[in-house]
Design an enzyme around this catalytic site. Structure first.
Site, mmCIF file in Angstrom:
data_model
loop_
_atom_site.group_PDB
_atom_site.id
_atom_site.type_symbol
_atom_site.label_atom_id
_atom_site.label_comp_id
_atom_site.label_asym_id
_atom_site.label_seq_id
_atom_site.Cartn_x
_atom_site.Cartn_y
_atom_site.Cartn_z
ATOM 1 N N CYS A 299 -14.453 -43.155 25.583
ATOM 2 C CA CYS A 299 -15.551 -44.109 25.387
ATOM 3 C C CYS A 299 -15.001 -45.455 24.938
ATOM 4 O O CYS A 299 -14.063 -45.536 24.156
ATOM 5 C CB CYS A 299 -16.540 -43.573 24.351
ATOM 6 S SG CYS A 299 -17.904 -44.722 24.051
ATOM 7 N N SER B 159 -24.234 -46.827 22.552
ATOM 8 C CA SER B 159 -23.987 -45.387 22.508
ATOM 9 C C SER B 159 -24.412 -44.911 21.125
ATOM 10 O O SER B 159 -23.894 -45.393 20.119
ATOM 11 C CB SER B 159 -22.505 -45.101 22.716
ATOM 12 O OG SER B 159 -22.096 -45.640 23.945
ATOM 13 N N TRP C 246 -17.918 -49.366 29.022
ATOM 14 C CA TRP C 246 -18.670 -50.569 29.372
ATOM 15 C C TRP C 246 -17.759 -51.788 29.377
ATOM 16 O O TRP C 246 -16.637 -51.712 28.914
ATOM 17 C CB TRP C 246 -19.828 -50.771 28.391
ATOM 18 C CG TRP C 246 -19.399 -50.871 26.968
ATOM 19 C CD1 TRP C 246 -18.969 -52.000 26.307
ATOM 20 C CD2 TRP C 246 -19.359 -49.809 25.979
ATOM 21 N NE1 TRP C 246 -18.673 -51.715 25.006
ATOM 22 C CE2 TRP C 246 -18.891 -50.381 24.768
ATOM 23 C CE3 TRP C 246 -19.666 -48.461 26.017
ATOM 24 C CZ2 TRP C 246 -18.731 -49.636 23.593
ATOM 25 C CZ3 TRP C 246 -19.497 -47.734 24.849
ATOM 26 C CH2 TRP C 246 -19.035 -48.312 23.660
ATOM 27 N N ASP D 150 -17.810 -42.766 28.925
ATOM 28 C CA ASP D 150 -18.950 -43.594 28.521
ATOM 29 C C ASP D 150 -18.333 -44.960 28.254
ATOM 30 O O ASP D 150 -17.911 -45.239 27.140
ATOM 31 C CB ASP D 150 -19.563 -42.998 27.245
ATOM 32 C CG ASP D 150 -20.797 -43.752 26.775
ATOM 33 O OD1 ASP D 150 -21.421 -44.448 27.607
ATOM 34 O OD2 ASP D 150 -21.139 -43.636 25.590
HETATM 35 P P1 FAD Z 1 -24.425 -61.047 25.486
HETATM 36 O O1 FAD Z 1 -25.208 -62.232 25.127
HETATM 37 O O2 FAD Z 1 -24.990 -60.103 26.449
HETATM 38 O O3 FAD Z 1 -22.992 -61.516 25.956
HETATM 39 C C1 FAD Z 1 -22.044 -60.552 26.342
HETATM 40 C C2 FAD Z 1 -20.844 -61.230 26.952
HETATM 41 O O4 FAD Z 1 -21.224 -61.950 28.128
HETATM 42 C C3 FAD Z 1 -20.182 -62.288 26.072
HETATM 43 O O5 FAD Z 1 -19.288 -61.743 25.162
HETATM 44 C C4 FAD Z 1 -19.477 -63.118 27.129
HETATM 45 O O6 FAD Z 1 -18.293 -62.480 27.531
HETATM 46 C C5 FAD Z 1 -20.447 -63.102 28.267
HETATM 47 N N1 FAD Z 1 -21.316 -64.309 28.190
HETATM 48 C C6 FAD Z 1 -22.508 -64.421 27.576
HETATM 49 N N2 FAD Z 1 -23.006 -65.649 27.716
HETATM 50 C C7 FAD Z 1 -22.112 -66.337 28.445
HETATM 51 C C8 FAD Z 1 -22.063 -67.682 28.950
HETATM 52 N N3 FAD Z 1 -23.036 -68.549 28.717
HETATM 53 N N4 FAD Z 1 -20.987 -68.053 29.662
HETATM 54 C C9 FAD Z 1 -20.002 -67.171 29.917
HETATM 55 N N5 FAD Z 1 -19.997 -65.905 29.478
HETATM 56 C C10 FAD Z 1 -21.032 -65.482 28.753
HETATM 57 N N6 FAD Z 1 -21.456 -52.214 22.389
HETATM 58 C C11 FAD Z 1 -21.185 -51.862 21.119
HETATM 59 O O7 FAD Z 1 -20.839 -52.714 20.292
HETATM 60 N N7 FAD Z 1 -21.309 -50.555 20.697
HETATM 61 C C12 FAD Z 1 -21.675 -49.570 21.548
HETATM 62 O O8 FAD Z 1 -21.787 -48.408 21.138
HETATM 63 C C13 FAD Z 1 -21.970 -49.924 22.911
HETATM 64 N N8 FAD Z 1 -22.342 -48.981 23.805
HETATM 65 C C14 FAD Z 1 -22.607 -49.342 25.090
HETATM 66 C C15 FAD Z 1 -22.995 -48.355 25.998
HETATM 67 C C16 FAD Z 1 -23.281 -48.699 27.301
HETATM 68 C C17 FAD Z 1 -23.699 -47.636 28.281
HETATM 69 C C18 FAD Z 1 -23.182 -50.054 27.723
HETATM 70 C C19 FAD Z 1 -23.506 -50.456 29.123
HETATM 71 C C20 FAD Z 1 -22.796 -51.028 26.827
HETATM 72 C C21 FAD Z 1 -22.509 -50.692 25.498
HETATM 73 N N9 FAD Z 1 -22.143 -51.669 24.578
HETATM 74 C C22 FAD Z 1 -21.858 -51.291 23.293
HETATM 75 C C23 FAD Z 1 -22.143 -53.106 24.926
HETATM 76 C C24 FAD Z 1 -23.530 -53.712 24.587
HETATM 77 O O9 FAD Z 1 -24.511 -53.174 25.434
HETATM 78 C C25 FAD Z 1 -23.603 -55.236 24.730
HETATM 79 O O10 FAD Z 1 -23.133 -55.586 26.002
HETATM 80 C C26 FAD Z 1 -22.839 -55.987 23.691
HETATM 81 O O11 FAD Z 1 -23.269 -55.629 22.393
HETATM 82 C C27 FAD Z 1 -23.026 -57.497 23.852
HETATM 83 O O12 FAD Z 1 -24.389 -57.806 23.811
HETATM 84 P P2 FAD Z 1 -24.913 -59.232 23.327
HETATM 85 O O13 FAD Z 1 -26.328 -59.374 23.759
HETATM 86 O O14 FAD Z 1 -24.596 -59.457 21.914
HETATM 87 O O15 FAD Z 1 -24.000 -60.235 24.168
#
Ligand code: FAD
Length: 690
Positions: A643, A450, A690, A688
């Site tokens: 949010c 966001s 997630w 908003d």
């Molecule tokens: P990822 O690698 O995608 O992992 C996310 C989660 O998946 C992990 O914490 C765990 O729970 C699970 N996971 C991953 N790998 C494994 C595995 N091997 N086994 C089991 N479980 C697993 N985030 C913010 O910080 N700020 C924002 O403003 C924000 N806004 C958003 C707005 C929208 C509309 C949406 C949809 C999401 C938003 N998010 C926000 C969340 C963000 O998009 C990400 O999902 C978040 O930052 C995690 O991404 P990542 O790639 O670091 O983690």
């Protein structure tokens, strides 16, 4: 003469306009995401590429099409799994189809002896995914009409359906429910139950597996299909290109498309064409050592990307070097990591999910979700290729025994390479065809954030507020690390002078393919959202944003502070923020003081620090304490925004608001809940989450 992209776009736009004119817009619907549609216009209508699904099936000899409406790649993955299974178990001639790639006004000519499958994710507030918007508007439209005009129009259409949803949202699985109802209303016949997967309960994969077996039984019976011994049939053919090396200019080393490869990258930038944006600034927002929250300023001045306050920015991650190494090692590909391969679809309807020729290293690093949770079905697919008899048996057991799989895999939070390492010690999985990984793992998905800046204040610089995902897993040496947020953390460390950033022993190819991301760049695009400030700044607003949920509200308050400074009349601006401790994770604590000065008594910040008192206090408790004022503002038509965390917080806030309205107005809770629902449909209550 060859058409360049611009010509094609212009032609496509003319074509779209012409068709829209002649159809009076009936099946174009309202396009919500201009980025998605500009891609569809640029690519979907390529000359020679039919948008007629019946013709496409006919010419490629298919009798089963699996349509998907996918936002994060899971629905797309399930669609390709269904297609593969239909082929290998029942000899169906299957194809997978992106809903965005076809038109539907001839669905009434869908042959009786063929089958359509729909795998449909519900996004946000019960909305279709970007690629399903047009289809959904068409099929559920009041005045949907088909080419032949039969009655009922879809009586020949047989379909099966599975939905991907999240029960913590108000409109659980509404896409699959609404599409199923619409198709049935038009006379189509559903085979088996319409399945519903629940991400909120964490059971998506198991819901899918539990749905598909009885579905196949029903389908086999209705269509007279015979089951056969399933054998793995690759969808993609892989050729080693000894004529090329990783230095050859035509080899993709992670570049997302041809323009990026050739260095001629230009807009429109969207989900198919990210902008490699410079990170202008980055800093840490937490003051504790063991947790990180990043603030970043992404400079979009060199692009034609634009945003408005409340939109999302999509960030394209790079996998950590450590995980790329592990993945290539377990497959026995370490020595071949830079070998060049071409990947071709063996079936004309399949799409290679990344550009080739490329290298194994680039595929693992830039294109596949190698760190994601492991799918039980995928483990079953890999079983016959395991290196030893014992590991074959173990894989088969994991694939068929849900509880055993949970105990050994899900509960340990391992990724695919860690799982394979655990199962077979040091033996390498060299017998697995690499195509199985291309088919079985999701392609890399952008993560959304966001936007935490106001487009009025900083048009060319997009702010991100992201908490870095990191979780210790008992019994494992490696913590679970979020892919994107740890990559962003590494970028921040590089920006602050560490030439070899290594957060938690992860290493990243931080300068990108051919050093194209050097100087601290990150691939991004913008996704427009409906989460918006009232157009009239004098309207009061109430915002609930604990943790990173405060991101869009920093933007809202920044915008209103600027408006107030510019002499505009600004309405009451009430923000509820919550975190653990005022001294640890109080995001933007200094900035609020400045906004307070600019906005005076129009701005009110109410904080809930959950770990500072004897009892845990959350934002919903503070909301309740301010019941009278909140209700007064609602009566003045204040906009109410939530949010952040979808699973607990958003629900708690909704019910607290119902309670407040009920108590303040002396009406039954059910009536107050109806008022909240009414606010939602009138866009006065926006989420908003997630
Ligand atoms: P990822 O690698 O995608 O992992 C996310 C989660 O998946 C992990 O914490 C765990 O729970 C699970 N996971 C991953 N790998 C494994 C595995 N091997 N086994 C089991 N479980 C697993 N985030 C913010 O910080 N700020 C924002 O403003 C924000 N806004 C958003 C707005 C929208 C509309 C949406 C949809 C999401 C938003 N998010 C926000 C969340 C963000 O998009 C990400 O999902 C978040 O930052 C995690 O991404 P990542 O790639 O670091 O983690």
């Amino acid at each position: 003469a060859q058409l360049d992209t611009l010509d094609i776009i212009v032609l496509a736009v003319l074509l779209v306009g012409t068709v829209a004119y002649f159809t009076k817009g009936t099946y174009w619907g309202v396009v919500k995401d201009p980025y998605a549609s500009s891609y569809a216009a640029a690519n979907g209508n390529k000359p020679g590429k039919t948008r007629n699904i019946i013709e496409k099936m006919e010419e490629s000899g298919k009798n089963c099409v699996v349509f998907y409406g996918s936002q994060t790649g899971t629905a797309e993955d399930y669609a390709s799994r269904l297609a593969k299974e239909g082929k290998s178990r029942f000899g169906l001639e299957t194809m997978v189809a992106d809903l965005e790639d076809y038109d539907y006004e001839n669905l009434d000519s869908f042959p009786e002896d063929k089958i359509a499958m729909f795998v449909l994710a519900t996004y946000g507030e019960g909305e279709p995914t970007d690629n399903a918007v047009d289809f959904y508007e068409f099929i559920s439209g009041e005045d949907v009409s088909f080419a032949n005009g039969g009655d009922p129009p879809l009586e020949n259409l047989k379909f099966v359906a599975f939905g991907l949803g999240n029960n913590t949202y108000e409109h659980y699985n509404s896409m699959v429910r609404n599409v199923t109802a619409a198709l049935e209303k038009l006379g189509a016949t559903r085979i088996g139950k319409a399945g519903e997967g629940d991400d909120g309960a964490g059971t998506m994969e198991e819901d899918f597996l539990a749905w598909k077996d009885p579905m196949w039984t029903d389908l086999a019976e209705k269509m007279g299909l015979e089951e056969r011994e399933a054998v793995y049939e690759p969808v993609f053919g892989i050729t080693e290109r000894e004529d090329l090396t990783k230095e050859s200019p035509e080899v993709y080393l992670g570049e997302p498309n041809k323009m990026h490869l050739e260095g001629t990258s230009k807009g429109p930038f969207n989900a198919h064409n990210p902008y490699i944006a410079p990170i202008a600034e980055s800093k840490e927002l937490f003051t504790v050592k063991d947790r990180n929250c990043l603030h970043m300023e992404i400079d979009v001045s060199g692009s034609n990307l634009s945003y408005t306050t409340g939109d999302h920015i999509a960030v394209w991650p790079t996998n950590a070097g450590k995980e790329v190494d592990r993945f290539l090692d377990v497959l026995g590909l370490t020595s071949k990591r830079d070998s060049v391969i071409s990947v071709k679809a063996l079936d004309p309807t399949a799409k290679v999910p990344f550009p080739t020729p490329t290298t194994y290293d680039a595929i693992a690093r830039y294109h596949m979700e190698i760190c994601a949770p492991v799918s039980r079905q995928f483990i079953a697919t890999l079983a016959p290729f395991a290196p030893t008899e014992e590991s074959k048996a173990e894989m088969a057991k994991l694939g068929s025994d849900k509880d055993y799989f949970h105990q050994k895999i899900s509960n340990k939070y391992v990724n695919i390479a860690q799982a394979l390492e655990d199962i077979c010690g040091s033996a390498k999985w060299t017998d697995v065809p690499f195509s199985a990984f291309i088919e079985g793992l999701n392609k890399v998905q952008p993560r959304y954030y966001s936007i935490s800046s106001s487009s009025l204040v900083q048009k060319q610089k997009i702010s991100i507020t992201a908490v870095v995902e990191s979780m210790e897993v008992p019994g494992r040496e490696d913590a679970l690390k979020g892919v994107t947020t740890n990559y962003l953390l590494a970028l921040k460390q590089k920006q602050h002078g560490d030439p070899n950033p290594d957060p938690h022993r992860l290493t990243y190819e931080i300068t990108g393919p051919r050093n194209k991301y050097d100087g601290v760049h990150v691939p991004v695009h913008v996704r427009h959202s409906n989460f918006k400030l009232p157009s009239d700044p004098s309207k009061p607003i109430i915002m609930i944003g604990p943790g990173t949920g405060v991101a869009p509200f920093r933007a809202f308050v920044q915008e209103r502070a600027a408006q107030a400074k510019g002499g505009e009349e600004v309405g009451k601006t009430m923000l509820f923020f919550g975190c653990r401790k005022s001294t640890e994770d109080f995001l933007y604590s200094d900035e609020w003081k400045q906004y307070q000065e600019d906005l005076g008594d129009k701005f009110q910040l109410i904080t809930a620090f959950s770990r500072e008192g004897p009892k845990k206090v959350y934002v919903q408790h503070r909301l309740e304490e301010h019941a009278k004022e909140v209700d007064e503002l609602l009566k003045q038509k204040a906009y109410f925004y939530v949010c952040g965390d979808a699973s607990q917080m958003a629900k708690a806030v909704t019910s607290t608001l119902g309670k407040i309205i009920s108590e303040q107005r002396g009406i039954p809770e059910s009536k107050a809940e109806d008022i909240v629902k009414g606010m939602r449909s009138a866009n006065q209550y926006q989420e908003d989450v997630w």
